[in-house]
Scaffold this motif. Structure first.
Motif, PDB file in Angstrom:
ATOM      1  N   THR A 199      -3.505   3.488  -1.302  1.00 36.29           N
ATOM      2  CA  THR A 199      -4.651   2.729  -0.770  1.00 36.29           C
ATOM      3  C   THR A 199      -5.945   3.027  -1.500  1.00 36.29           C
ATOM      4  N   GLY A 200      -5.925   3.938  -2.451  1.00 32.08           N
ATOM      5  CA  GLY A 200      -7.162   4.377  -3.085  1.00 32.08           C
ATOM      6  C   GLY A 200      -7.663   3.514  -4.223  1.00 32.08           C
ATOM      7  N   GLY A 201      -6.822   2.662  -4.780  1.00 31.47           N
ATOM      8  CA  GLY A 201      -7.242   1.879  -5.939  1.00 31.47           C
ATOM      9  C   GLY A 201      -8.226   0.779  -5.572  1.00 31.47           C
ATOM     10  N   LEU A 202      -9.093   0.476  -6.515  1.00 31.29           N
ATOM     11  CA  LEU A 202     -10.102  -0.562  -6.302  1.00 31.29           C
ATOM     12  C   LEU A 202      -9.465  -1.913  -5.995  1.00 31.29           C
ATOM     13  N   GLU A 203      -8.418  -2.223  -6.712  1.00 33.05           N
ATOM     14  CA  GLU A 203      -7.769  -3.516  -6.524  1.00 33.05           C
ATOM     15  C   GLU A 203      -7.196  -3.650  -5.113  1.00 33.05           C
ATOM     16  N   MET A 204      -6.552  -2.586  -4.648  1.00 32.59           N
ATOM     17  CA  MET A 204      -5.954  -2.624  -3.303  1.00 32.59           C
ATOM     18  C   MET A 204      -7.033  -2.722  -2.235  1.00 32.59           C
ATOM     19  N   ARG A 205      -8.124  -2.012  -2.423  1.00 29.32           N
ATOM     20  CA  ARG A 205      -9.235  -2.090  -1.456  1.00 29.32           C
ATOM     21  C   ARG A 205      -9.816  -3.492  -1.422  1.00 29.32           C
ATOM     22  N   GLU A 261       0.824  -1.211   0.000  1.00 29.79           N
ATOM     23  CA  GLU A 261       0.000   0.000   0.000  1.00 29.79           C
ATOM     24  C   GLU A 261       0.856   1.259   0.000  1.00 29.79           C
ATOM     25  N   LYS A 262       2.009   1.198   0.657  1.00 30.15           N
ATOM     26  CA  LYS A 262       2.904   2.360   0.636  1.00 30.15           C
ATOM     27  C   LYS A 262       3.412   2.632  -0.775  1.00 30.15           C
ATOM     28  N   GLN A 263       3.607   1.585  -1.553  1.00 28.80           N
ATOM     29  CA  GLN A 263       4.120   1.747  -2.912  1.00 28.80           C
ATOM     30  C   GLN A 263       3.018   2.097  -3.906  1.00 28.80           C
ATOM     31  N   LEU A 264       1.844   1.452  -3.758  1.00 34.55           N
ATOM     32  CA  LEU A 264       0.774   1.639  -4.748  1.00 34.55           C
ATOM     33  C   LEU A 264      -0.303   2.621  -4.314  1.00 34.55           C
TER      34      LEU A 264
END
Length: 96
Positions: free
Chosen positions: A30-36, A25-28
């Motif tokens: 936390t807002g993206g749909l995939e990460m959620r 999450e630090k790299q990508l």
């Protein structure tokens, strides 16, 4: 391994998964749909393991007794020679 040991191993793996997700999450972000979705799935896994741990901690239901097979063959009439017919009184007396 016992169930407790297996659950502890799963819990350690989940903890490592959450640490890895934090780094990702630090790299990508936390807002993206995939990460959620991945975070939500990991949270569901954590809840499911907690339910498994609770279920394993409660004692198992009592075991049902073994069933006894009763034969359909007629009983030996000599078994009933000295008994009264229930509800009808003795053989040498009249029923009420």
């Amino acid at each position: 391994m016992s169930v407790h040991d297996e659950l502890t191993s799963v819990q350690r793996s989940l903890d490592e998964l959450f640490r890895s997700l934090g780094r990702l999450e630090k790299q990508l972000g936390t807002g993206g749909l995939e990460m959620r979705r991945v975070r939500a799935d990991a949270n569901h896994l954590r809840e499911s393991v907690a339910l498994l741990r609770d279920a394993a901690a409660t004692p198992a239901a009592p075991k049902r007794p073994d069933l006894v097979t009763i034969s359909d063959a007629p009983y030996d009439p000599s078994l009933w020679v000295d008994s009264d017919d229930e509800g009808l009184g003795a053989r040498d007396r009249r029923a009420p």
